[in-house]
Design an enzyme around this catalytic site. Structure first.
Site, short mmCIF file in Angstrom:
data_model
loop_
_atom_site.label_atom_id
_atom_site.label_comp_id
_atom_site.label_asym_id
_atom_site.label_seq_id
_atom_site.Cartn_x
_atom_site.Cartn_y
_atom_site.Cartn_z
N GLN A 84 0.81 -1.23 0.00
CA GLN A 84 0.00 0.00 0.00
C GLN A 84 0.83 1.27 0.00
O GLN A 84 0.27 2.36 -0.11
CB GLN A 84 -0.93 0.02 1.23
CG GLN A 84 -1.93 -1.12 1.29
CD GLN A 84 -2.99 -1.06 0.19
OE1 GLN A 84 -3.09 -0.10 -0.57
NE2 GLN A 84 -3.77 -2.12 0.09
N LYS A 108 -1.63 -3.11 -7.61
CA LYS A 108 -1.95 -1.96 -6.76
C LYS A 108 -1.22 -0.70 -7.22
O LYS A 108 -1.41 0.38 -6.67
CB LYS A 108 -1.61 -2.28 -5.31
CG LYS A 108 -2.51 -3.38 -4.72
CD LYS A 108 -2.42 -3.42 -3.23
CE LYS A 108 -2.85 -4.73 -2.64
NZ LYS A 108 -4.29 -4.93 -2.66
N1 C6P Z 1 -4.97 -5.71 0.20
C1 C6P Z 1 -7.14 -4.63 0.24
O1 C6P Z 1 -8.27 -4.44 -0.18
P1 C6P Z 1 -2.03 -9.30 -3.00
O2 C6P Z 1 -3.40 -9.87 -2.84
O3 C6P Z 1 -0.95 -10.36 -2.88
O4 C6P Z 1 -1.87 -8.47 -4.22
O5 C6P Z 1 -1.81 -8.26 -1.80
C2 C6P Z 1 -1.95 -8.67 -0.48
C3 C6P Z 1 -1.76 -7.52 0.45
C4 C6P Z 1 -0.63 -7.50 1.26
N2 C6P Z 1 -0.39 -6.48 2.08
C5 C6P Z 1 -1.22 -5.42 2.18
C6 C6P Z 1 -0.89 -4.30 3.10
C7 C6P Z 1 -2.38 -5.38 1.39
O6 C6P Z 1 -3.19 -4.35 1.50
C8 C6P Z 1 -2.67 -6.46 0.53
C9 C6P Z 1 -3.93 -6.49 -0.28
C10 C6P Z 1 -6.23 -5.56 -0.53
O7 C6P Z 1 -6.72 -4.07 1.24
C11 C6P Z 1 -6.90 -6.86 -0.85
S1 C6P Z 1 -7.17 -7.87 0.56
#
Ligand code: C6P
Length: 415
Positions: free
Chosen positions: A211, A234
């Protein structure tokens, strides 16, 4: 060949929005108001085209063949790795391991680092505001090895209780995992300070930058961390591609995560030897078009400028914090000293899912639920929150639309 459709001297949100085809569509007959970029970001035309062009013009498997097309595909994919290196300010492309995303990056690390360095009686330290993907892989490792998972708590505002950090870093701590920006609270953690304090005790640090990287950028040399994970989707790139970055001296010590093609030097039934980094940690055919398009996404963000993006999102956050605070019965969850573009909230005793459903009728997309951070919800004794999160294409008017939508939610529930 980079397809950047935009090189603004100053940040003009309408120009930026024109780069994102999806933003011109309607949902339920209303203009789309997309306030869920922490979940996944929308994609600019340049990224969509990069992926499309790879399949139309360059598609072949990489590293394996001598023909021209394969050379071009290899050059494109390895070029993307160099773009990631530059974006992170990493020392070498040997330190950039492509994964499916943050989740796979952390699973890779927990598995390989765990195999090499963690045994019964050791400790793994994380924080109370981690996403499940920076909890469960370590829990699995602890179950396998008999190590113990320890947790740095969070306070009522949503800041880490840093006074407890030194005591939790013991001679048994093998690694510390910390999220840079909390997806559930928006807290920006002082990662550089945390890394320095962990290193003072000889403990390496993994930063979950899922994030932070898209909104603040990250400089691994400046942060001083040992490992860092992020997801392409992201940062305006495709799904199914992400990165584990690690200092070369650490990655060199990690055993392979998976076995298969491209990660070996030689194979016989008696003995297999492994390829050099980063291939040793990348078994099988990766997401080639995804990697190339991720490179384009990083170009896109760099061209606009992370400082400009961060300033724009700060303005959105300030406006949202002020306007949401005016909504009767609304309580913001997470009021840390420093926040990035995420606002979690609860509204009267309306369930967040109902809030999300009614906003959806207005074409407004927010996330509701536990945000894959159930321990954070438990910390504040909540089953769920509603969450608006911002990207570089959001406008102050969209924040106002959210506020109007929330007033409608209150009307529906007779408040
Ligand atoms: N958070 C949210 O709506 P992936 O799924 O591997 O791309 O990312 C996982 C992940 C790991 N760390 C943090 C801090 C995240 O925010 C996320 C993904 C999304 O907040 C989907 S749960």
């Amino acid at each position: 060949m980079i397809d950047i459709t935009l090189t603004p001297a100053t940040f003009d949100v309408e120009t930026v929005r024109a780069d994102f085809p999806i933003l011109s569509r309607k949902v339920r007959g209303r203009p789309l108001v997309y306030l869920d970029s922490a979940n996944t970001t929308q994609k600019p035309e340049a990224v969509i085209r990069a992926s499309d062009r790879f399949y139309r013009e360059t598609n072949a498997n990489i590293h394996r063949s001598t023909y021209r097309l394969s050379e071009e595909a290899t050059t494109a994919y390895e070029g993307a790795r160099e773009k990631v290196r530059r974006f992170l300010n990493a020392a070498s492309t040997r330190e950039v391991v492509f994964t499916r995303g943050t989740t796979e990056a952390i699973n890779l690390l927990a598995s390989s680092f765990g195999q090499a360095f963690v045994k019964a009686g050791d400790e793994v330290l994380i924080t109370g505001m981690e996403h499940h993907s920076n909890i469960v892989p370590w829990q699995l490792l602890c179950e396998r090895t008999g190590a113990r998972l320890r947790v740095l708590p969070i306070d009522d505002r949503g800041d880490l209780v840093l006074e407890e950090l030194d005591a939790l870093l013991t001679e048994r701590t093998r690694i510390l995992g910390v999220v840079h920006v909390s997806n559930a609270l928006g807290t920006v953690n002082p990662v550089k300070e945390i890394v320095a304090r962990a290193h003072a005790k000889g403990v390496p640090v993994l930063v979950d930058a899922a994030q932070s990287l898209p909104h603040l950028g990250v400089d691994v040399a400046d942060l001083g961390c040992d490992f860092l994970a992020f997801s392409g989707h992201k940062v305006y790139g495709p799904t199914g591609i992400g990165v584990l970055w690690g200092k070369e001296e650490w990655l060199e010590k990690l055993p392979p995560y998976q076995g298969g093609g491209d990660m070996i030097a030689s194979v016989s039934f008696e003995k297999t030897t492994y390829a050099e980094l980063p291939a040793r940690l990348e078994a099988g055919t990766g997401n080639l078009a995804g990697g190339v398009a991720l490179g384009t996404a990083l170009d896109y963000v760099t061209t606009i400028g992370l400082a400009r993006i961060a300033a724009h999102e700060r303005a959105l956050l300030a406006h949202a914090t002020e306007r949401l605070s005016e909504v009767p019965g609304l309580r913001i969850v997470g009021t840390a000293r420093e926040k990035a573009g995420v606002v979690s909230f609860v509204l009267d005793d309306v369930h967040p899912h109902d809030v999300g459903t009614i906003l959806d009728q207005e074409g407004i997309c927010i996330r509701t639920g536990h945000h894959c951070a159930q321990p954070v919800m438990a910390r504040y004794d909540l089953p769920a929150t509603a969450r608006a999160s911002f990207g570089l294409y959001n406008t102050l008017e969209e924040v106002d639309a959210l506020v109007d939508g929330l007033r409608k939610v209150r009307e529906v529930f007779g408040a």
